[in-house]
Structure formats: C-alpha cells, structure tokens
Motif scaffolding. Structure first.
Motif, short mmCIF file in Angstrom:
data_model
loop_
_atom_site.label_atom_id
_atom_site.label_comp_id
_atom_site.label_asym_id
_atom_site.label_seq_id
_atom_site.Cartn_x
_atom_site.Cartn_y
_atom_site.Cartn_z
N TRP A 67 0.85 -1.23 0.02
CA TRP A 67 -0.04 0.16 0.01
C TRP A 67 0.94 1.26 -0.11
CZ3 TRP A 67 -5.44 -1.01 -0.20
CH2 TRP A 67 -5.75 -2.14 0.44
N ASP A 68 0.38 2.39 -0.46
CA ASP A 68 1.00 3.65 -0.35
C ASP A 68 1.92 3.98 0.77
OD1 ASP A 68 0.59 4.61 -2.97
OD2 ASP A 68 -0.81 6.31 -2.53
N TYR A 76 3.69 2.47 2.60
CA TYR A 76 4.04 1.49 3.70
C TYR A 76 5.50 1.08 3.85
CZ TYR A 76 -0.75 0.24 5.12
OH TYR A 76 -2.02 0.18 5.85
N ASN A 134 -2.76 -0.14 -4.56
CA ASN A 134 -3.77 -0.02 -3.47
C ASN A 134 -5.18 -0.69 -3.32
OD1 ASN A 134 -2.52 2.22 -1.65
ND2 ASN A 134 -2.35 3.34 -3.71
N SER A 176 -4.42 -7.02 3.48
CA SER A 176 -4.95 -7.05 4.56
C SER A 176 -5.52 -8.35 5.30
CB SER A 176 -6.19 -6.02 4.52
OG SER A 176 -5.90 -4.99 3.90
N TRP A 197 -8.64 5.80 4.46
CA TRP A 197 -7.90 5.21 5.35
C TRP A 197 -7.15 6.12 6.34
CZ3 TRP A 197 -6.94 2.85 0.46
CH2 TRP A 197 -7.79 1.65 0.35
N ASP A 233 -3.48 7.49 5.54
CA ASP A 233 -3.67 8.52 4.45
C ASP A 233 -4.11 9.91 4.84
OD1 ASP A 233 -2.52 6.52 3.01
OD2 ASP A 233 -4.54 6.07 2.00
N PHE A 259 -8.84 -2.36 10.15
CA PHE A 259 -8.29 -3.41 9.46
C PHE A 259 -6.83 -3.65 10.12
CE2 PHE A 259 -5.14 -0.31 7.80
CZ PHE A 259 -5.94 1.02 7.58
N ASP A 286 -3.21 -4.67 8.47
CA ASP A 286 -2.25 -4.85 7.25
C ASP A 286 -1.07 -5.56 7.50
OD1 ASP A 286 -4.17 -3.80 5.61
OD2 ASP A 286 -3.20 -2.10 5.50
N ASN A 316 0.83 5.95 9.72
CA ASN A 316 0.13 4.71 10.07
C ASN A 316 0.46 4.04 11.51
OD1 ASN A 316 -1.64 3.89 7.61
ND2 ASN A 316 0.11 4.70 6.84
C1 N2P Z 1 -2.54 3.15 2.41
C2 N2P Z 1 -3.22 2.43 3.46
C3 N2P Z 1 -4.11 1.56 3.10
C4 N2P Z 1 -4.68 0.80 4.04
N1 N2P Z 1 -1.72 4.45 2.65
C5 N2P Z 1 -5.67 -0.09 3.53
N2 N2P Z 1 -5.86 -1.46 4.18
#
Ligand code: N2P
Length: 369
Positions: A52-53, A55, A78, A99, A251, A254, A277, A279, A315
């Motif tokens: 994901w972006d 991460y 994503n 996820s 999310w 983000d 969620f 991940d 995050n």
């Molecule tokens: C992306 C975060 C996405 C999480 N930056 C989705 N599970």
C-alpha cells in the motif's frame, strides 16, 4: 499522497536506538525465537515488494540496503483484490502487504508461502492484541504490521461539526448541499461495507437481499449534481487536500497526512460503525527469494524501524515497543486513536460467497444493475 515527513523523535531517543531491540517473549507471551536470526547463505540482490502507498519509505529502503546490500524495488498498489488477481496471473513479487481478510483468501488459494519463524527472531515484538488473529492463527503466512480505520476525511470549513454519519453520502437530503464534492474509495469491501453498515447489517453479509439493497443505495449516489465525485483509492488524499472534494472516505493513515498539512481538515469515524483493518507483511508463494524476504520482514519488526515508518507515513503499527520512538503529535493524531462507543467491524474472507459481492460491485462501478 507521498512524502509527508514528521520531524524525527527527541535526541535522547538516539541513545535508546543505539541500544537496539530484540524479541521480548517473556513480555509478549509468544514462543521464544532463537538468539540470533540465521542469515541465508546468500541474500538475493533485489526484492520486489508490492505494498500500500507509503508502507515502505525510500529512507527505510535505503537503510535496509545499506545494512544488507539488498535493493528494494517497490510497487504501490492500493487494492488487495488487484494484487491477488495479478498474483493469480503469475506476476512475481517477493513481499506483499495483504490486509487481514486478504491473507485468509490468498493463503487458502495457495498464493502465500508459509513463513519460517526461525528467521523471524523479532516476531515477538508484535503486540499481544495482534496475535492469534482469526485470519491467520500463529502467523503462519503473515506478520501483522499496520492497523487502522476507515472513516471520513472532511473540510472543517464546510463541516464545523464532524460529519459523524454515513448519511452524508447515502441520504439525499444530507448530501444535497455537498453538490457532488464527496468521494468514495475504489474498493469493493470498503464501499459495499459502508453501504451495508448504513443499512444496519454486517459488512460481511452476502445475503442476496442485503446485497441488492446495498447495490441500489450505491447506484442512487452515483453521478448527477449531488452524487459522488467518484471511486478512487490512489489520489483521493490530494482531492481532499485541494478542495476538489469536501468529504472523502479514506484510510486513517492517509488522511492523517492530509490533516498534518492542513488544520482545516478533519477525520471522523461515523457513528453507525466503521471498518478496522490490520495490514500484514507476507511472502507470495511464487517468490524465489523467500529467505531474503524474511530477512526484510524481520528487519521491519525492529521497533525503531517501525517507528521510523509510522513517523513518516502516519499509520499506526503493531509494535508496542516502537511507541516511545513515535512523535507525540503522530501518536495523538486521529488515525492512531479510536473513539469509545462507536462500533467497528472487521472484514472477513467471504470464501465462495465473494462472487456474489463481486457481481454487485461490478454493477455499482458500471453505474447500472
Ligand atoms: C494506504 C493505507 C491503506 C490501508 N496508505 C488499507 N488497508
């Protein structure tokens, strides 16, 4: 949105960082790992990562390469469903961040490699509350790493009070004033999830009547002067940041990035309920570099590395020992904190029932039943 950076932690933490961190099985209750991680005889030169972006960040990739000589080639995708479809078509990645529900789906389809815990000495750093997850008991295929929530990002100038309801998209009178400036994720489970929650049912329901009602509700908000601006999981943060939309499903991490850059933006979890969620990091079954992939995952499990990532991508992570290294402003941000008294739901692998939801999602995206 990429590249948001918080200032690093307080200087005295450098001393703690220098001390290094390993497993603490006696505190976390997981089985003890070996004293030192056995290294593969020869590490691969490069790992292909899909995540994901944000991460993984360029800084952490560079740190890892400096220490191990392994270069990370990172693709940001994503969508769990898109990665799974591409894996099924034979695309090769060495590391992926599915996820929760997608771990179960992918492992039941044979798309994930079982992890060798002997190479994951830092596994004990994962917090107690993330252990024994229903989607992958005993970390057989995945290591929980980030967690988060899906809510509304909003413009405080338009909403002086937080828009704590999904009615701002689903109720025609409530959304009329927004004149189409509301965006939803391009994500089957997230979008059908909030429609089902708004209808008062479990977001994992595939009861045909529930799905038909969710579909009709979503079709009713498509297009037109007061419909949704669109489905987007790639650049939605920028749309909220620029004012193109004033209400955006997204999310927490983000949206934290948007809030950190603009005090006129807010994040709220609707009172009808929201999705939470977890991940993970996992190794696709087709990876020819499993051992090197495990070396990367073990590296990421170091508290100071997890903190560096969270300080950058905003995050929350699953490593409690990283918290002292996380900037207090980040720890206090909305994405890191969940309100008491608001229900949350967790997505599950629907197994064979997934096809029914996919059919409905296709109709919603096409804009017709
Ligand atoms: C992306 C975060 C996405 C999480 N930056 C989705 N599970």
């Amino acid at each position: 949105m990429r590249g948001r950076r918080f200032l690093p932690c307080l200087p005295f933490l450098a001393l703690l960082l220098a001390a290094g961190c390993g497993t603490k099985p006696e505190e976390t209750g997981t089985p003890a790992g070996p004293a030192a991680t056995p290294q593969p005889a020869a590490l691969a030169k490069e790992l292909r990562v899909v995540c994901w972006d944000d991460y993984l960040t360029p800084e952490v990739a560079a740190d890892f390469e400096r220490e191990t000589g392994v270069h990370l080639k990172i693709d940001f995708v994503n969508s769990n469903e898109e990665v799974m479809a591409r894996l099924e078509k034979g695309e090769i990645w060495d590391v992926w961040t599915p996820s929760d529900y997608a771990v179960h789906m992918a492992s039941s389809r044979g798309l994930l490699a079982p992890l060798d815990h002997a190479r994951l000495a830092n596994l004990g750093n994962v917090g107690r509350r993330f252990q024994n997850a229903i989607f992958d008991r005993d970390f057989k295929y995945s290591v929980p790493y980030y967690w988060g929530t899906t809510g509304w990002g909003y413009d405080k100038k338009v909403f002086p009070e937080p828009p704590a309801s999904w009615k701002y998209v689903f109720d025609p009178a409530s959304r009329a004033a927004l004149k189409g400036r509301v965006g939803l994720l391009d994500d089957m489970r997230e979008v059908l999830g909030i429609a089902l929650i708004y209808l008062g049912v479990d977001p994992n329901s595939t009861d045909p009547e529930h799905l038909a009602r969710a579909r009709d509700l979503l079709l009713s908000v498509r297009g037109g002067v007061s419909g949704v601006a669109g489905f987007d999981s790639e650049g939605y943060e920028d749309k909220l940041a620029s004012g193109q939309v004033v209400l955006q499903q997204g999310w927490g991490g983000d949206l934290n990035q948007v809030l950190a850059a603009d005090p006129d933006k807010g994040f709220v979890l609707p009172r009808e309920g929201y999705l939470m969620f977890v991940d993970t990091f996992a190794v696709p079954a087709a990876s020819p570099n499993r051992e090197t992939a495990e070396v990367l995952i073990n590296y990421l499990l170091r508290p100071e590395v997890a903190a560096k990532l969270s300080n950058s991508n905003l995050n929350p992570n699953t490593i409690p020992d990283s918290l002292p290294f996380i900037d207090p402003a980040v720890r206090e941000s909305p994405g890191f904190n969940v309100p008491d008294g608001v229900p949350f739901f967790v997505l599950k692998d629907l197994g064979e029932r997934s096809a029914a939801m996919e059919a409905v999602w296709e109709q919603v995206r096409k804009g017709q039943p």
